[in-house]
Motif scaffolding. Structure first.
Motif, PDB file in Angstrom:
ATOM      1  N   LEU A 128       0.834  -1.209   0.000  1.00  0.00           N
ATOM      2  CA  LEU A 128       0.000   0.000   0.000  1.00  0.00           C
ATOM      3  C   LEU A 128       0.863   1.251   0.000  1.00  0.00           C
ATOM      4  N   SER A 129       1.847   1.266   0.880  1.00  0.00           N
ATOM      5  CA  SER A 129       2.748   2.414   0.971  1.00  0.00           C
ATOM      6  C   SER A 129       3.536   2.581  -0.320  1.00  0.00           C
ATOM      7  N   SER A 130       4.003   1.466  -0.897  1.00  0.00           N
ATOM      8  CA  SER A 130       4.816   1.517  -2.109  1.00  0.00           C
ATOM      9  C   SER A 130       4.041   2.115  -3.278  1.00  0.00           C
ATOM     10  N   TYR A 131       2.780   1.734  -3.414  1.00  0.00           N
ATOM     11  CA  TYR A 131       1.983   2.263  -4.523  1.00  0.00           C
ATOM     12  C   TYR A 131       1.771   3.764  -4.394  1.00  0.00           C
ATOM     13  N   THR A 132       1.595   4.253  -3.163  1.00  0.00           N
ATOM     14  CA  THR A 132       1.436   5.705  -3.001  1.00  0.00           C
ATOM     15  C   THR A 132       2.740   6.439  -3.280  1.00  0.00           C
ATOM     16  N   LYS A 133       3.886   5.775  -3.056  1.00  0.00           N
ATOM     17  CA  LYS A 133       5.182   6.420  -3.286  1.00  0.00           C
ATOM     18  C   LYS A 133       5.623   6.335  -4.744  1.00  0.00           C
ATOM     19  N   LEU A 134       5.358   5.208  -5.396  1.00  0.00           N
ATOM     20  CA  LEU A 134       5.863   4.986  -6.751  1.00  0.00           C
ATOM     21  C   LEU A 134       4.927   5.517  -7.837  1.00  0.00           C
ATOM     22  N   ALA A 135       3.641   5.651  -7.524  1.00  0.00           N
ATOM     23  CA  ALA A 135       2.678   6.086  -8.543  1.00  0.00           C
ATOM     24  C   ALA A 135       2.898   7.555  -8.896  1.00  0.00           C
ATOM     25  N   PRO A 136       2.849   7.909 -10.202  1.00  0.00           N
ATOM     26  CA  PRO A 136       2.856   9.324 -10.591  1.00  0.00           C
ATOM     27  C   PRO A 136       1.684  10.045  -9.924  1.00  0.00           C
ATOM     28  N   LYS A 137       1.907  11.250  -9.455  1.00  0.00           N
ATOM     29  CA  LYS A 137       0.930  11.970  -8.637  1.00  0.00           C
ATOM     30  C   LYS A 137      -0.451  12.038  -9.280  1.00  0.00           C
ATOM     31  N   ARG A 138      -0.496  12.317 -10.588  1.00  0.00           N
ATOM     32  CA  ARG A 138      -1.801  12.509 -11.237  1.00  0.00           C
ATOM     33  C   ARG A 138      -2.557  11.195 -11.440  1.00  0.00           C
ATOM     34  N   TYR A 139      -1.897  10.051 -11.171  1.00  0.00           N
ATOM     35  CA  TYR A 139      -2.550   8.752 -11.334  1.00  0.00           C
ATOM     36  C   TYR A 139      -2.662   7.995 -10.014  1.00  0.00           C
ATOM     37  N   VAL A 140      -2.439   8.677  -8.898  1.00  0.00           N
ATOM     38  CA  VAL A 140      -2.262   7.947  -7.643  1.00  0.00           C
ATOM     39  C   VAL A 140      -3.500   7.154  -7.243  1.00  0.00           C
ATOM     40  N   SER A 141      -4.711   7.762  -7.314  1.00  0.00           N
ATOM     41  CA  SER A 141      -5.903   7.013  -6.904  1.00  0.00           C
ATOM     42  C   SER A 141      -6.234   5.903  -7.892  1.00  0.00           C
ATOM     43  N   GLN A 142      -5.999   6.169  -9.178  1.00  0.00           N
ATOM     44  CA  GLN A 142      -6.256   5.121 -10.164  1.00  0.00           C
ATOM     45  C   GLN A 142      -5.315   3.937  -9.947  1.00  0.00           C
ATOM     46  N   LEU A 143      -4.048   4.210  -9.657  1.00  0.00           N
ATOM     47  CA  LEU A 143      -3.108   3.122  -9.430  1.00  0.00           C
ATOM     48  C   LEU A 143      -3.345   2.435  -8.090  1.00  0.00           C
ATOM     49  N   MET A 144      -3.886   3.168  -7.109  1.00  0.00           N
ATOM     50  CA  MET A 144      -4.339   2.493  -5.892  1.00  0.00           C
ATOM     51  C   MET A 144      -5.479   1.547  -6.241  1.00  0.00           C
ATOM     52  N   GLY A 145      -6.332   1.966  -7.182  1.00  0.00           N
ATOM     53  CA  GLY A 145      -7.377   1.073  -7.662  1.00  0.00           C
ATOM     54  C   GLY A 145      -6.791  -0.173  -8.300  1.00  0.00           C
ATOM     55  N   ILE A 146      -5.718  -0.005  -9.106  1.00  0.00           N
ATOM     56  CA  ILE A 146      -5.066  -1.149  -9.737  1.00  0.00           C
ATOM     57  C   ILE A 146      -4.481  -2.096  -8.690  1.00  0.00           C
ATOM     58  N   TRP A 147      -3.933  -1.520  -7.608  1.00  0.00           N
ATOM     59  CA  TRP A 147      -3.433  -2.359  -6.505  1.00  0.00           C
ATOM     60  C   TRP A 147      -4.537  -3.277  -6.001  1.00  0.00           C
ATOM     61  N   PHE A 148      -5.732  -2.719  -5.843  1.00  0.00           N
ATOM     62  CA  PHE A 148      -6.840  -3.526  -5.352  1.00  0.00           C
ATOM     63  C   PHE A 148      -7.396  -4.453  -6.430  1.00  0.00           C
ATOM     64  N   VAL A 149      -7.181  -4.103  -7.706  1.00  0.00           N
ATOM     65  CA  VAL A 149      -7.537  -5.035  -8.774  1.00  0.00           C
ATOM     66  C   VAL A 149      -6.668  -6.289  -8.669  1.00  0.00           C
ATOM     67  N   GLY A 150      -5.403  -6.131  -8.248  1.00  0.00           N
ATOM     68  CA  GLY A 150      -4.561  -7.290  -7.975  1.00  0.00           C
ATOM     69  C   GLY A 150      -5.184  -8.172  -6.901  1.00  0.00           C
ATOM     70  N   ALA A 151      -5.721  -7.535  -5.864  1.00  0.00           N
ATOM     71  CA  ALA A 151      -6.435  -8.287  -4.830  1.00  0.00           C
ATOM     72  C   ALA A 151      -7.682  -8.935  -5.420  1.00  0.00           C
ATOM     73  N   SER A 152      -8.338  -8.242  -6.358  1.00  0.00           N
ATOM     74  CA  SER A 152      -9.526  -8.782  -7.020  1.00  0.00           C
ATOM     75  C   SER A 152      -9.195 -10.069  -7.744  1.00  0.00           C
ATOM     76  N   LEU A 153      -8.109 -10.043  -8.510  1.00  0.00           N
ATOM     77  CA  LEU A 153      -7.701 -11.237  -9.248  1.00  0.00           C
ATOM     78  C   LEU A 153      -7.366 -12.368  -8.287  1.00  0.00           C
ATOM     79  N   GLY A 154      -6.671 -12.047  -7.202  1.00  0.00           N
ATOM     80  CA  GLY A 154      -6.341 -13.059  -6.213  1.00  0.00           C
ATOM     81  C   GLY A 154      -7.578 -13.669  -5.573  1.00  0.00           C
ATOM     82  N   ASN A 155      -8.557 -12.836  -5.227  1.00  0.00           N
ATOM     83  CA  ASN A 155      -9.802 -13.337  -4.641  1.00  0.00           C
ATOM     84  C   ASN A 155     -10.552 -14.244  -5.612  1.00  0.00           C
ATOM     85  N   LEU A 156     -10.551 -13.859  -6.881  1.00  0.00           N
ATOM     86  CA  LEU A 156     -11.250 -14.661  -7.883  1.00  0.00           C
ATOM     87  C   LEU A 156     -10.588 -16.022  -8.037  1.00  0.00           C
TER      88      LEU A 156
END
Length: 496
Positions: free
Chosen positions: A418-446
């Protein structure tokens, strides 16, 4: 050490801590009884077989996280993070209220869908605001996410204990209603706490602070988005009509959702990399985010067996009677949040201490450790399942130790990720890339749901082999990360 750390953190962190705690109370509490409700044929449940129930469970938990992608986009472009959290919480509460009303399968699936939509709006944005509290990044931000993660797991513990008991022992729908109450409390905390302690954070959508270059690309981006959606629909029609997928069944629909998630994730990363207006340093950082995405999807595919295959194992193959009283099988899921509450402060302090000595492990090393520990936990389940195939009930210590290894692995991966995604994501895409982080969780849950659907109720002899697959795959991926940690760290462009 943990007391000293907590004094350095802003009050806003604790507002987010308690808001997230109550939201997770509602989510994990309902999740603890969801598969049992779908399987139940005696007390008013859905009376499904294991394969169908596990597929629906996987679809729901995957949808929750998949919807964080549009949730992040809405926050970045229209609502801002605070409004997204507020409206998302209201929608979640309404979904649990719908689930609390006995009314047949149609109403039940409407409630599930409503909860998923609300969670997709809330989940990525509350994590993004935590990151905003620590613009300097570093180990202090990692420690903050570990504290925030304790809120997640405190909510999980309370939700599983209370909602699980009410659902299994009194009424499924009373359990769902208790989840609605938890979300209401989270809304109250966020409404009043954010007004005082989160001023100026998450109010303005980041995309509105745009460059002339990004404004010029907006029209093109929209056309590309529409074209992508159209191509995705055509692909699914072709797969269905050719017989490659059968999305008229729950299992087929789950596999179709997996195809959608993989295509959306790959396309989004490619778009960000090559059409997102990134600098070369930002592009390398996004490549690191892709690697972490694959790692987290694999990690959650194993970890989320807690609500699927491990829940089935607890229900049917584990000794649960203590002094004549049968422990609710859903309570075994509480080992995870309990161990997090015990060990999160320890690891948060450890990262701070190691950082002060310039010995803090890099992000890929922590991810490698998490995956290897997860793999070891499933070797424990291989041993437990070999007892079960003899017709005996396995000791609860097997699940206890499995969840312990899960938890230490989780603390190496999830708050750090979680911390890494907020640090590595370009500022203008931060919430979208946080969404992608959770999409990874989505794939894992599926994947977790599809895997549990492979548990043949009439053939328990396959259990050791299935658990062994998870153990080997996760351990090998962890070892690969460990081998290549240095070049991956180099691509992070100085961020640690």
């Amino acid at each position: 050490m943990s007391a000293q750390i907590s004094q350095k953190h802003p009050t806003g962190l604790y507002v987010l801590f308690f808001a997230e705690m109550w939201e997770r109370f509602s989510y994990y509490g309902m999740r603890a009884i969801l598969l049992l409700f779908l399987l139940d044929s005696v007390r008013g449940g859905m009376a499904m077989n294991a394969a169908e129930a596990a597929a629906i469970y996987g679809l729901y938990t995957a949808s929750v996280y998949l919807l964080t992608l549009p949730g992040g986009w809405l926050a970045d472009n229209i609502l801002g993070q605070k409004k997204a959290i507020w409206y998302g919480g209201i929608v979640i509460m309404l979904g649990h209220i719908i689930l609390a009303v006995p009314g047949g399968s149609g109403l039940f699936f409407l409630g599930l869908t409503t909860v998923a939509v609300g969670t997709g709006l809330l989940k990525p944005n509350i994590s993004s605001i935590v990151g905003e509290l620590y613009p300097e990044g570093g180990a202090r931000r990692d420690a903050a996410f570990s504290i925030f993660y304790m809120g997640i797991n405190l909510g999980s513990f309370l939700g599983i204990a209370i909602v699980g008991y009410l659902g299994e022992r009194i009424s499924w729908h009373m359990g769902f209603g208790a989840a609605a109450v938890g979300m209401l409390l989270g809304l109250v905390v966020f409404r009043y706490g954010s007004a005082r302690h989160l001023k100026g954070m998450g109010d303005v959508p980041p995309a509105r602070i745009a460059t002339a270059e990004s404004d010029a690309k907006n029209g093109t981006n929209k056309k590309l988005g529409y074209a992508f959606i159209g191509a995705l629909v055509v692909l699914l029609i072709v797969l269905q009509s050719s017989g490659v997928l059968d999305m008229t069944t729950a299992q087929g629909l789950a596999k179709g959702a997996g195809v959608i998630i993989v295509i959306i994730s790959a396309s989004y990363f490619l778009f960000i990399l090559f059409a997102g207006g990134l600098t070369r340093v930002e592009q390398y950082r996004v490549v690191v985010l892709i690697i972490l995405f694959l790692a987290i999807a694999l990690f959650w595919a194993g970890y989320e067996q807690a609500g699927t295959s491990l829940q089935i194992f607890a229900e049917r193959h584990t000794q649960r009677v203590i002094g004549g009283w049968e422990v609710p099988s859903s309570w075994f899921q509480n080992f995870q949040p309990t161990f997090v509450l015990l060990f999160a402060p320890v690891l948060a302090s450890l990262w701070i201490y190691l950082s002060s000595k310039n010995l803090n492990p890099s992000i890929p090393v922590k991810f490698a450790a998490g995956l290897i520990l997860l793999g070891l936990s499933f070797f424990v389940m291989v041993a437990a399942s070999k007892i079960a195939v003899t017709g005996q009930l396995a000791s609860p210590l097997f699940l206890t130790f499995t969840y312990f290894l899960h938890t230490i692995g989780e603390l190496c991966v999830s708050p750090v990720g979680l911390s890494s995604y907020t640090k590595l994501a370009p500022k203008r895409y931060v919430s979208q890339l946080m969404g992608i982080w959770f999409v990874g969780a989505s794939l894992g849950n599926l994947i977790a749901g599809i895997f549990a659907g492979g548990f043949d109720e009439e053939n328990i002899m396959q259990m050791p082999g299935l658990f062994n697959q998870v153990a080997i795959i996760t351990t090998v991926f962890g070892l690969i990360l460990l081998v290549f940690w240095k070049p991956i760290k180099g691509w992070m462009g100085g961020i640690s």
